[in-house]
Design an enzyme around this catalytic site. Structure first.
Site, PDB file in Angstrom:
ATOM      1  N   HIS A  46     -37.104   9.475  40.284  1.00 12.37           N
ATOM      2  CA  HIS A  46     -35.710   9.152  40.002  1.00 12.37           C
ATOM      3  C   HIS A  46     -35.554   8.922  38.499  1.00 12.37           C
ATOM      4  O   HIS A  46     -36.527   8.570  37.817  1.00 12.37           O
ATOM      5  CB  HIS A  46     -35.303   7.889  40.766  1.00 12.37           C
ATOM      6  CG  HIS A  46     -35.128   8.092  42.242  1.00 12.37           C
ATOM      7  ND1 HIS A  46     -34.627   7.127  43.084  1.00 12.37           N
ATOM      8  CD2 HIS A  46     -35.388   9.171  43.031  1.00 12.37           C
ATOM      9  CE1 HIS A  46     -34.587   7.596  44.321  1.00 12.37           C
ATOM     10  NE2 HIS A  46     -35.046   8.829  44.326  1.00 12.37           N
ATOM     11  N   GLU A  48     -34.301   6.535  36.799  1.00  8.79           N
ATOM     12  CA  GLU A  48     -34.683   5.190  36.335  1.00  8.79           C
ATOM     13  C   GLU A  48     -36.198   5.064  36.193  1.00  8.79           C
ATOM     14  O   GLU A  48     -36.703   4.488  35.227  1.00  8.79           O
ATOM     15  CB  GLU A  48     -34.213   4.114  37.331  1.00  8.79           C
ATOM     16  CG  GLU A  48     -32.720   4.086  37.598  1.00  8.79           C
ATOM     17  CD  GLU A  48     -32.354   4.916  38.824  1.00  8.79           C
ATOM     18  OE1 GLU A  48     -32.798   6.083  38.933  1.00  8.79           O
ATOM     19  OE2 GLU A  48     -31.618   4.392  39.676  1.00  8.79           O
ATOM     20  N   CYS A  75     -31.487   2.652  43.723  1.00 11.13           N
ATOM     21  CA  CYS A  75     -31.979   2.491  45.102  1.00 11.13           C
ATOM     22  C   CYS A  75     -32.967   1.320  45.124  1.00 11.13           C
ATOM     23  O   CYS A  75     -33.339   0.798  44.074  1.00 11.13           O
ATOM     24  CB  CYS A  75     -32.639   3.797  45.564  1.00 11.13           C
ATOM     25  SG  CYS A  75     -34.321   4.035  44.936  1.00 11.13           S
ATOM     26  N   CYS A  78     -36.018   1.792  42.784  1.00 16.92           N
ATOM     27  CA  CYS A  78     -35.722   1.652  41.356  1.00 16.92           C
ATOM     28  C   CYS A  78     -35.352   0.208  41.008  1.00 16.92           C
ATOM     29  O   CYS A  78     -35.737  -0.301  39.946  1.00 16.92           O
ATOM     30  CB  CYS A  78     -34.614   2.610  40.958  1.00 16.92           C
ATOM     31  SG  CYS A  78     -35.138   4.339  41.088  1.00 16.92           S
TER      32      CYS A  78
END
EC number: 3.5.4.33
Lengths: 141, 141
Positions: A46, A48, A75, A78
């Protein structure tokens, strides 16, 4: 956030779910990343996580005093990584009732066992972040 | 789990918090990893994340039908990564009331928004996993 949005647009152009992230400290950009889950065949890639890994590698570990701009509510993975990295502030764009882990679902920072809770500012440039995602998924249905 | 424990011991020898993980599919080992947070200056480099990333890169993404053995209850970051990777079963050693994210804290799989909930088997060879961690932290106090 404009840079994060540009990264999200670039992710969409690569057929990745359009999310972008920027890590900043004292007005200086430490890392810019877009989602690369498909490209890297890595479910953890992801935006992040990629930004945190890049900045942490450069700074020797934790990211105290650093602020994260990301176009979508992180999420749970993260959010927990943000806590582990000791990031100071999180500014996110669109709220994510289905996949978010801050204001929804696991609400990672809302438990007494969470060792670090950053300041959270959600809904920044929300419309543009949400529109990017909506257009992306609409085009694929 | 014996291989995961050996990885945890190897992590301790590197002055890393002793956690080890093994990913298996159809009796075949896909990835073995120990915690490398300090070595890599990467707060996301938990044993589970490293094992998932290695196996996913090899298998082109998700890990349906794969089972994870890990010596400690996964934290919320790792639990959410396990869900994203669609891992079938998780066997973990010691329960972690302070940092765990499955049976404690964020309880990542216990929310309706969690897209995938693996089968969970906790407390496997719990004493040895817990003793490893206890000895590690005792020696550092």
């Amino acid at each position: 956030m404009q840079i994060a949005l540009a990264e999200a647009e670039a992710a969409a152009a690569r057929a990745e779910v359009p999310v972008g992230a920027v890590l900043v400290r004292n007005g200086q950009i430490l890392a810019i990343a877009g989602n690369r889950v498909e490209e890297l065949s890595d479910p953890t890639a992801h935006a992040e996580i990629l930004a945190i890994r890049a900045a942490a590698a450069e700074r020797g570990g934790r990211l105290e005093g650093c602020d994260l701009y990301v176009t979508l509510e992180p999420c749970p993975m993260c959010a927990a990584a943000i806590a582990l990295a000791r990031i100071r502030r999180v500014y996110f764009g669109a709220y994510d009732p289905k996949g978010g882990g801050i204001d929804h679902g696991a609400r990672v920072f809302d438990h007494p066992t969470c060792h670090h809770r950053p300041e959270i500012y959600g809904g920044l440039d929300e419309r543009r972040s949400a529109a990017l995602l909506r257009d992306f998924f609409r085009a694929r249905r």
